[in-house]
Write an enzyme that holds these catalytic residues in place. Structure first.
Site, PDB file in Angstrom:
ATOM      1  N   ASN A   1     -19.701 -22.951  -5.229  1.00  0.00           N
ATOM      2  CA  ASN A   1     -19.551 -21.924  -4.198  1.00  0.00           C
ATOM      3  C   ASN A   1     -18.622 -22.372  -3.077  1.00  0.00           C
ATOM      4  O   ASN A   1     -17.695 -21.656  -2.689  1.00  0.00           O
ATOM      5  CB  ASN A   1     -20.924 -21.556  -3.611  1.00  0.00           C
TER       6      ASN A   1
ATOM      7  N   THR B   1      10.700  15.827  13.056  1.00  0.00           N
ATOM      8  CA  THR B   1       9.250  15.988  13.138  1.00  0.00           C
ATOM      9  C   THR B   1       8.892  17.163  12.231  1.00  0.00           C
ATOM     10  O   THR B   1       9.671  18.117  12.102  1.00  0.00           O
ATOM     11  CB  THR B   1       8.773  16.292  14.573  1.00  0.00           C
ATOM     12  N   HIS B   2       7.747  17.088  11.592  1.00  0.00           N
ATOM     13  CA  HIS B   2       7.322  18.126  10.644  1.00  0.00           C
ATOM     14  C   HIS B   2       8.365  18.344   9.538  1.00  0.00           C
ATOM     15  O   HIS B   2       8.510  19.444   9.001  1.00  0.00           O
ATOM     16  CB  HIS B   2       7.045  19.460  11.353  1.00  0.00           C
TER      17      HIS B   2
ATOM     18  N   SER C   1      19.419   8.797 -15.963  1.00  0.00           N
ATOM     19  CA  SER C   1      18.528   9.626 -16.769  1.00  0.00           C
ATOM     20  C   SER C   1      18.920   9.499 -18.233  1.00  0.00           C
ATOM     21  O   SER C   1      20.092   9.306 -18.566  1.00  0.00           O
ATOM     22  CB  SER C   1      18.622  11.087 -16.328  1.00  0.00           C
TER      23      SER C   1
ATOM     24  N   LYS D   1      22.518  11.769 -12.960  1.00  0.00           N
ATOM     25  CA  LYS D   1      21.403  11.295 -12.147  1.00  0.00           C
ATOM     26  C   LYS D   1      21.572   9.843 -11.702  1.00  0.00           C
ATOM     27  O   LYS D   1      22.022   8.985 -12.454  1.00  0.00           O
ATOM     28  CB  LYS D   1      20.078  11.412 -12.924  1.00  0.00           C
TER      29      LYS D   1
ATOM     30  N   ASN E   1      18.653   7.698  -9.927  1.00  0.00           N
ATOM     31  CA  ASN E   1      17.260   7.770  -9.480  1.00  0.00           C
ATOM     32  C   ASN E   1      16.866   6.536  -8.667  1.00  0.00           C
ATOM     33  O   ASN E   1      17.126   5.410  -9.088  1.00  0.00           O
ATOM     34  CB  ASN E   1      16.329   7.898 -10.686  1.00  0.00           C
TER      35      ASN E   1
ATOM     36  N   GLU F   1      10.853   4.152  -5.307  1.00  0.00           N
ATOM     37  CA  GLU F   1       9.673   4.905  -5.737  1.00  0.00           C
ATOM     38  C   GLU F   1       8.527   3.970  -6.090  1.00  0.00           C
ATOM     39  O   GLU F   1       7.361   4.234  -5.763  1.00  0.00           O
ATOM     40  CB  GLU F   1      10.028   5.801  -6.919  1.00  0.00           C
TER      41      GLU F   1
ATOM     42  N   TYR G   1     -24.883 -16.077  -2.001  1.00  0.00           N
ATOM     43  CA  TYR G   1     -23.828 -15.869  -3.004  1.00  0.00           C
ATOM     44  C   TYR G   1     -24.279 -14.885  -4.074  1.00  0.00           C
ATOM     45  O   TYR G   1     -25.445 -14.861  -4.474  1.00  0.00           O
ATOM     46  CB  TYR G   1     -23.454 -17.196  -3.676  1.00  0.00           C
TER      47      TYR G   1
ATOM     48  N   GLN H   1     -16.831 -12.628  -7.526  1.00  0.00           N
ATOM     49  CA  GLN H   1     -15.840 -13.143  -8.476  1.00  0.00           C
ATOM     50  C   GLN H   1     -14.735 -12.113  -8.682  1.00  0.00           C
ATOM     51  O   GLN H   1     -13.566 -12.464  -8.874  1.00  0.00           O
ATOM     52  CB  GLN H   1     -16.513 -13.456  -9.815  1.00  0.00           C
TER      53      GLN H   1
ATOM     54  N   LYS I   1     -11.121 -11.800  -6.726  1.00  0.00           N
ATOM     55  CA  LYS I   1      -9.938 -12.653  -6.907  1.00  0.00           C
ATOM     56  C   LYS I   1      -8.751 -11.878  -7.465  1.00  0.00           C
ATOM     57  O   LYS I   1      -7.619 -12.040  -6.992  1.00  0.00           O
ATOM     58  CB  LYS I   1     -10.284 -13.843  -7.814  1.00  0.00           C
TER      59      LYS I   1
END
Length: 408
Positions: free
Chosen positions: A110, A155-156, A279, A285, A287, A292, A319, A324, A327
């Site tokens: 531990n 904005t918006h 593409s 294209k 991309n 993304e 514990y 476990q 991790k």
């Protein structure tokens, strides 16, 4: 062979595989840190008379051997070992016999895993800090070059007021500075030695020199309450992942901006071709795949943070094997953040800012608020100036109506 079993029976292989999970793979990154911690622990055991001088030298020699094997990719953690800690102890016992069996004196798996994790996390936080500093420098470099270029602020998702490339880049640099402050706080939280707390209730009979191991391992201080050492597992990791979420949130926003503003409809930015793909059927294209993926990885990291926070909830003190499973999210998140910071800097270094397109987009209505405040400076009440500007805009729109779309 499992070292800590107390009966002669062997566990069912399916049960063993289920409980072990991906630990042998995950723990490969912890091997160096467990060896470093084991060396410090052995030095302490020698200082309190558990190990003689020869046993200490032998243990340190074999631990160096394990480190060398690991660097060559030849130290294997078998499923039956469960984790790196048992694999290392098995190797030491195989090579040294009784001296190897003594290494686990005054510690538990531990506090052993806690110590290795803390050393790993400290090292990774230093790396993330350096990448944040590099990202900050990159933002400042591009701002020095192109910061005076004006373009619309939104904005918006609608044009709002004029701003500059320098202000836009500076927003991310300011966020980077705040993230470095948060990183420092998380580092200080993690910089506490749990070694010697054993299974969460301390070590009976033996008087340990915990300050000795803490100092040898470079920790700022010792965690004195052994139960809190166990409670901190998952808690500290969730704090680290919160930092990572904040970093990825900023990179997500950066990626979203570049994806939108590099659209031909905007044309403010031209992305480096190396970061775009084509593409399979549309030859025209380009991309923004890298951006993304960067945008999406924020959500993965956010999910990992929530996973860890959820895993450590509803557990009584002490514990539990549940932790476990923290991790995997921890290791994956740290890898994502480092890769994303590096990628963001590369994209920015190759970014071309179209000054003409940016300034062309600064249409007249963006200066409405500026006009209002000119009138305010001349003594007009703000609301009166606001209404006057709105009326002028309405008159202008009526005199230049938007063309109607033809019926299809």
């Amino acid at each position: 062979m499992t070292l800590w079993g107390t009966t002669g029976s062997k566990p069912d292989h399916k049960i063993e595989a289920y409980t072990v999970g991906n630990d042998p793979d995950h723990d490969d990154v912890l091997v160096p840190y467990d060896c470093i911690a084991s060396k410090a622990h052995a030095e302490m055991l020698h200082a309190i008379g558990i190990l003689d001088a020869q046993e200490l030298e032998d243990l340190k020699r074999i631990l160096d051997e394990i480190l060398a094997l690991h660097q060559k990719g030849r130290f294997v953690i078998r499923p039956e070992d469960e984790d790196c800690h048992t694999a290392i102890e098995s190797y030491l016992t195989h090579e040294l016999g009784p001296a190897g069996e003594k290494i686990h004196t005054a510690r538990s798996r531990n506090d052993q895993i806690l110590t290795a994790l803390r050393l790993y996390e400290k090292a990774e936080l230093i790396k993330i800090g350096r990448l944040l500093e590099g990202w900050s420098r990159c933002l400042n470099t591009i701002s020095d070059r192109d910061g005076n270029i004006g373009f619309p602020g939104f904005t918006h998702t609608r044009k709002a007021m004029p701003t500059t490339i320098g202000t836009w880049l500076g927003s991310f640099e300011s966020a980077c500075r705040d993230n470095l402050l948060l990183l420092d706080a998380v580092y200080r939280l993690i910089d506490q030695s749990p070694l010697g707390t054993a299974a969460g209730f301390g070590v009976p009979v033996i008087n340990l020199k915990r300050d000795m191991t803490s100092s040898a391992l470079g920790f700022e201080k010792v965690m004195h309450n052994p139960m809190y050492a166990q409670l901190s597992r998952g808690k500290f990791e969730s704090s680290l992942l919160h930092l990572c979420t904040q970093i990825m949130f900023d990179l997500n926003r950066f990626a979203c901006d570049l994806i939108l503003f590099s659209l031909p409809d905007f044309g403010f930015f031209v992305l480096p071709e190396a970061f775009c793909t084509g593409s399979s059927i549309m030859a025209q294209k380009k991309n923004p795949d890298v951006l993304e993926i960067m945008r999406a990885k924020y959500h993965l990291v956010l999910g990992h943070e929530l996973t860890i926070k959820s895993l450590i909830g509803n557990l009584i003190s002490g514990y539990h094997r549940d932790v476990q499973l923290t991790k995997g999210p921890l290791f994956e998140t740290i890898a994502i953040v480092k890769d994303s910071l590096e990628m963001a800097a590369w994209v920015l270094e190759g970014l071309w800012i179209d000054k003409q397109a940016c300034e062309k987009a600064l249409s007249d209505e963006l200066y409405t608020t500026e006009k209002v405040y000119h009138w305010v400076q001349q003594g007009m009440p703000f609301r009166s100036a606001y209404r006057k500007a709105a009326k002028e805009l309405e008159t202008s729109r009526k005199s230049h109506p938007t063309p109607k779309r033809s019926a299809r």
